[in-house]
Design a protein around this motif. Structure first.
Motif, PDB file in Angstrom:
ATOM      1  N   LEU A   1       0.854  -1.183   0.000  1.00  0.00           N
ATOM      2  CA  LEU A   1       0.000   0.000   0.000  1.00  0.00           C
ATOM      3  C   LEU A   1       0.889   1.231   0.000  1.00  0.00           C
ATOM      4  N   SER A   2       0.473   2.264  -0.705  1.00  0.00           N
ATOM      5  CA  SER A   2       1.258   3.495  -0.748  1.00  0.00           C
ATOM      6  C   SER A   2       0.331   4.697  -0.636  1.00  0.00           C
ATOM      7  N   LEU A   3       0.887   5.781  -0.117  1.00  0.00           N
ATOM      8  CA  LEU A   3       0.128   7.009   0.094  1.00  0.00           C
ATOM      9  C   LEU A   3       1.012   8.196  -0.233  1.00  0.00           C
ATOM     10  N   GLN A   4       0.477   9.131  -1.021  1.00  0.00           N
ATOM     11  CA  GLN A   4       1.111  10.417  -1.262  1.00  0.00           C
ATOM     12  C   GLN A   4       0.043  11.485  -1.074  1.00  0.00           C
ATOM     13  N   ALA A   5       0.339  12.458  -0.230  1.00  0.00           N
ATOM     14  CA  ALA A   5      -0.648  13.511   0.056  1.00  0.00           C
ATOM     15  C   ALA A   5       0.071  14.838   0.224  1.00  0.00           C
ATOM     16  N   THR A   6      -0.550  15.901  -0.291  1.00  0.00           N
ATOM     17  CA  THR A   6      -0.021  17.256  -0.154  1.00  0.00           C
ATOM     18  C   THR A   6      -1.179  18.178   0.222  1.00  0.00           C
ATOM     19  N   LEU A   7      -1.030  18.846   1.358  1.00  0.00           N
ATOM     20  CA  LEU A   7      -2.061  19.746   1.854  1.00  0.00           C
ATOM     21  C   LEU A   7      -1.524  21.168   1.871  1.00  0.00           C
ATOM     22  N   ASP A   8      -2.167  22.061   1.105  1.00  0.00           N
ATOM     23  CA  ASP A   8      -1.789  23.482   1.122  1.00  0.00           C
ATOM     24  C   ASP A   8      -3.000  24.312   1.546  1.00  0.00           C
ATOM     25  N   ARG A   9      -2.917  25.623   1.343  1.00  0.00           N
ATOM     26  CA  ARG A   9      -3.991  26.503   1.806  1.00  0.00           C
ATOM     27  C   ARG A   9      -5.281  26.306   1.012  1.00  0.00           C
TER      28      ARG A   9
ATOM     29  N   TYR B   1      -3.941  14.016  -3.415  1.00  0.00           N
ATOM     30  CA  TYR B   1      -3.658  12.698  -2.848  1.00  0.00           C
ATOM     31  C   TYR B   1      -3.447  11.686  -3.979  1.00  0.00           C
ATOM     32  N   ALA B   2      -2.773  10.598  -3.635  1.00  0.00           N
ATOM     33  CA  ALA B   2      -2.590   9.450  -4.525  1.00  0.00           C
ATOM     34  C   ALA B   2      -2.478   8.221  -3.646  1.00  0.00           C
ATOM     35  N   LEU B   3      -3.434   7.304  -3.780  1.00  0.00           N
ATOM     36  CA  LEU B   3      -3.475   6.068  -3.011  1.00  0.00           C
ATOM     37  C   LEU B   3      -3.177   4.911  -3.949  1.00  0.00           C
TER      38      LEU B   3
END
Length: 825
Positions: free
Chosen positions: A616-624, A629-631
């Protein structure tokens, strides 16, 4: 009862000096003495031996130690380094020169079966007297479709078989007598081909031949309305590696390639001449002669190189590649006399190459010009210890480029690359004093682009004072730039380092009125399992701090954890904070990386969990503004199937850019393919679910063929798909999509008696919709050891009929454009 363990222990000592035989299994050992010679007799069911990558089996093995002879009898099986399996009733191996003699032999060499009453091996070649050979032995045929008998058959290392006094057999009936026959075991290319293209009828034949100086093929061609073509493909059989190919096809297309390579201890020569008018009308040549071929450090080395091309088409500009016409190089060995060493070399040549655009005189010669050049090189070194604690080193290096071209003042052009370095060091206890002097010059101009040197000059003298007494280390270094007639900055460094801690302070100060230039500080503390580190740098000239870096780490059993923070001291405040975590437990592994960018207010995470064959992999970026996301999910292991799923998008006042990507790969013989698809999922602007694009490449066997019964009824053809297909959604087109096909289509396979197969393929290579269907039909009759192929290509407007021979011929036939078709065994 077997006592192989005791036997192996005894023989490991008895034959240690030979270092060629290893006994793997036996039942009984007898030790004898015959005529004053030690004799070992092994008996087993069977005895198994291993020798330098070769495997031997027999019911009885006799070894004569003094003569190094090995006799094997009873169900002998011998697999050599070439992978050939030799079965015989009796076999005698001479371990001194690796020759052997055998009786009642059966040899399996790749796709060829050879049998005969007497067999010998010498110099790597196997000679079979009164032999019989067929490639149909593994095809399941009651009577082989074809074979041959020969007075003698020679099986060379690699893939060549030469037979003399040959009688060709068709289903065991004599068909034709030939004085000599040549076979390539690894090459099953078409030898006879007839067809029709847009120019008319054509015929191609590649006829094998063998001579005392080599073997190969005579190439014959005929094209209706265009004339005859001819050529040859020759390979030498001597010490040198030789390959000569020539082919002329009407009206005036030439293709040829000549290769020669001879490598000896005292001399080495390689040469190449090639031309292919289907690409460019140039004859390229290259030659290199080395003396000696394998030099030692004590040898003078000589090299002659010739490289260039001949242009056969004056209407097109020639390529601007480097040509050596020719080049001669001489290199001396490294002469040593006590602490002094010297090495020199000279390279002289005539060159055609691109000119140097920065050189005014070279620009006048044009973009591509010819000139002579001499390159003289030498290097020297001296290393002395004249007194206790003192050391003196001197090194010099020189490269001089001298050309036949002249500058606007009438002087011959040259380039110089010269460097000289001296150092004198004196150590006294923990104190040391070292002075160095160095000069380096690169100057001049070259007419060529390929060897131009950047202009550079350096001339310095430095003095360094040091003290080292563990855990303290101090150094002070200064000097003078003799080229610029100014003092170099003064550099001071202090280190305090021991197990568990480290401290470093560095300061750089200008002596020409600049004042302080740079100050650095680093500190580290490592009380296991913790590790702490801090670093800071201040630039006095710009009055700015580099970011303060703080790092902490913890060593986990089977992993690690670290936290790094960068803080700006010029009013920026916090910059970034990074977290890294890694852990492995057996087949499971976990990783996590996170970053907080305080200036841009962005938080990003990246993690992966490997759980055996799944991950399983997770990529997440949270800005203003949004969360991207990428699951990902992966399952399977190679050769497959291997499934990848990736859900990606972003959340910004609802879902945006939502896609589900799928990739399925498999590398099994009955299904080797890669399938990829991109599915659009509902989002704020588009609530529809549809396929955006998809690709398929490879081959898939949908079902296997079923043979008929004894009466020929009930047969079901097999079906497979192969090639590549690309789908792209195009809403602006009337059809709404585009479809690109590359050698894509079905193949039907019919099974007959004795492993006979009939393949019918219909392949498309075009873009749809919008183009008229122009398929390529291929009909192949495969009898395992030979095959006929009929090709009808509507796109090219040509028809072909080809014949192949050799084992499993259809495996080559059915390899269309690099994609293996399904439906094959």
């Amino acid at each position: 009862m077997r006592w192989a363990l005791m036997l192996l222990v005894l023989l490991s000592f008895a034959w240690a000096e030979e270092n060629v035989l290893k006994v793997l299994e036996a039942e009984r050992l007898e030790l004898r003495e015959e005529g004053g010679e030690e004799v070992y007799v092994l008996v087993g069911s069977p005895v198994r031996l291993e020798r330098n990558g070769e495997a031997l089996e027999a019911e009885r093995v006799t070894y004569f130690r003094a003569r190094r002879l090995l006799y094997l009898s009873g169900k002998v099986r011998y697999r050599d380094k070439e992978g050939r399996l030799i079965a015989a009733e009796e076999l005698q191996v001479d371990l001194k020169d690796e020759s052997f003699d055998a009786l009642s032999v059966r040899i399996e060499a790749k796709d060829l079966l050879l049998t005969g009453p007497l067999c010998q091996r010498a110099a790597g070649a196997i000679l079979l007297q009164r032999g019989y050979a067929t490639p149909c032995a593994s095809c399941g045929q009651e009577v082989p479709d074809y074979a041959f008998r020969a007075r003698e058959i020679v099986l060379y290392p690699g893939d060549r078989v030469v037979a003399r006094g040959v009688v060709l057999l068709w289903r065991e009936e004599p068909l034709l007598e030939l004085p000599v026959l040549l076979l390539y075991l690894s090459e099953r290319r078409p030898r006879l081909e007839v067809g029709q293209d847009e120019g008319g009828f054509f015929f191609k034949a590649d006829l094998p031949y063998v001579t005392a100086f080599g073997l190969g093929y005579t190439l014959l061609r005929y094209y209706q309305g265009r004339g005859f073509g001819f050529g040859f493909d020759h390979q030498g059989v001597g010490e040198a590696k030789e390959r000569y190919f020539f082919l002329h096809t009407p009206p005036d297309t030439f293709q040829y390639r000549g290769e020669y390579a001879l490598k000896r201890q005292g001399f080495s020569l390689t040469a190449l001449l090639e031309r292919d008018d289907t690409r460019e009308k140039l004859s390229r040549f290259r030659l290199e002669a080395l003396l000696p071929g394998t030099p030692t450090p004590q040898d003078f080395r000589y090299a002659l190189r010739l490289e260039g091309f001949l242009d056969h088409d004056e209407s097109t500009p020639p390529p601007r590649t480097l040509q050596r016409l020719p080049e001669l190089e001489v290199q001396s060995p490294t002469f040593r006399e006590g602490p002094f060493s010297l090495q020199a070399g000279l390279t002289v040549g005539r060159y055609l190459a691109e000119t140097n655009p920065l050189n005014r005189s070279a620009r006048a010669l044009g973009p591509y010009a010819e000139a002579g050049r001499a390159l003289f090189t030498h290097s020297e070194s001296l290393a002395l210890s004249p007194w206790p604690g003192g050391s003196l080193r001197a090194e010099g290096r020189f490269r001089g480029f001298y050309y036949t071209t002249q500058n606007p003042d009438g002087e011959y052009e040259r380039q110089v690359d010269w460097s000289l370095n001296f150092s004198l060091r004196q150590a006294l206890g923990g104190f040391s004093l070292e002075g160095t002097y160095g000069r380096s010059v690169q100057e001049g101009e070259s007419p060529f682009r390929f060897d131009v040197l950047p202009q550079r000059r350096s001339h310095q003298a430095t003095l360094a004072l040091g003290f080292q007494e563990r855990p303290l280390s101090l150094s002070l270094k200064g000097g003078r730039d003799l080229e610029g007639n100014r003092y170099l900055p003064l550099e001071a460094e202090a280190r305090l380092q021991d197990a568990g801690y480290a401290l470093r302070l560095y300061h750089k100060r200008g002596l020409e009125g600049e004042g302080p230039l740079e100050t650095q500080g680093e500190a580290g503390l490592t009380p296991y399992p913790f590790s702490l580190r801090m670093s800071l740098r201040y630039d006095h000239a710009q009055a700015r701090f580099d970011p303060l870096t703080l790092q902490g780490a913890y060593a986990l059993p089977g992993g690690s954890f670290s936290l790094t923070h960068r803080h700006g001291l010029n009013g920026e405040g916090a910059l970034t904070t990074d977290l890294t975590f890694a852990l492995r437990e057996g087949v499971n592994a976990y990783t996590l990386q996170g970053r907080r960018d305080w200036q841009r207010d962005i938080l990003s995470l990246q993690g992966q969990a490997i759980l055996g064959p799944q991950s399983l992999s997770l990529q997440a970026t949270l800005d203003r503004e949004a969360l991207a996301y990428a699951l990902g999910f992966r399952t399977g292991v190679t050769p497959g199937p291997l499934l990848d799923l990736l859900l990606s998008g972003r959340l910004q006042e609802g879902p945006q850019g939502t896609n589900l990507r799928l990739a399925l790969t498999q590398a099994l013989p009955e299904a080797g393919f890669r399938l990829g698809a991109n599915l659009h999922l509902p989002e704020v602007q588009d609530r529809e679910v549809y396929l955006k694009d998809a690709t398929f490449s490879g081959g898939v066997e949908l079902w296997r063929p079923v043979p008929g019964d004894t009466s020929g009824e009930g047969a079901i053809p097999g079906l497979s798909l192969s090639g590549s297909l690309s789908y792209q959604r195009q809403p602006l087109r009337p059809e709404g999509y585009t479809l690109a096909l590359r050698a894509f289509g079905p193949t039907f396979t019919f099974l007959g008696r004795e492993n006979t197969k009939l393949h019918l393929s219909a392949l498309l290579t075009q873009n749809l919709p919008g183009e008229t269907l122009r398929p390529k039909f291929i009909l192949t009759l495969d009898r395992c050891c030979w095959a006929l192929r009929y090709t009808l290509d509507a796109a090219k407007g040509e028809v072909r009929l080809a014949f192949l021979y050799g084992g499993q011929a259809a495996e080559v036939l059915m390899d269309e454009e690099g994609v293996r078709l399904g439906g094959l065994p």
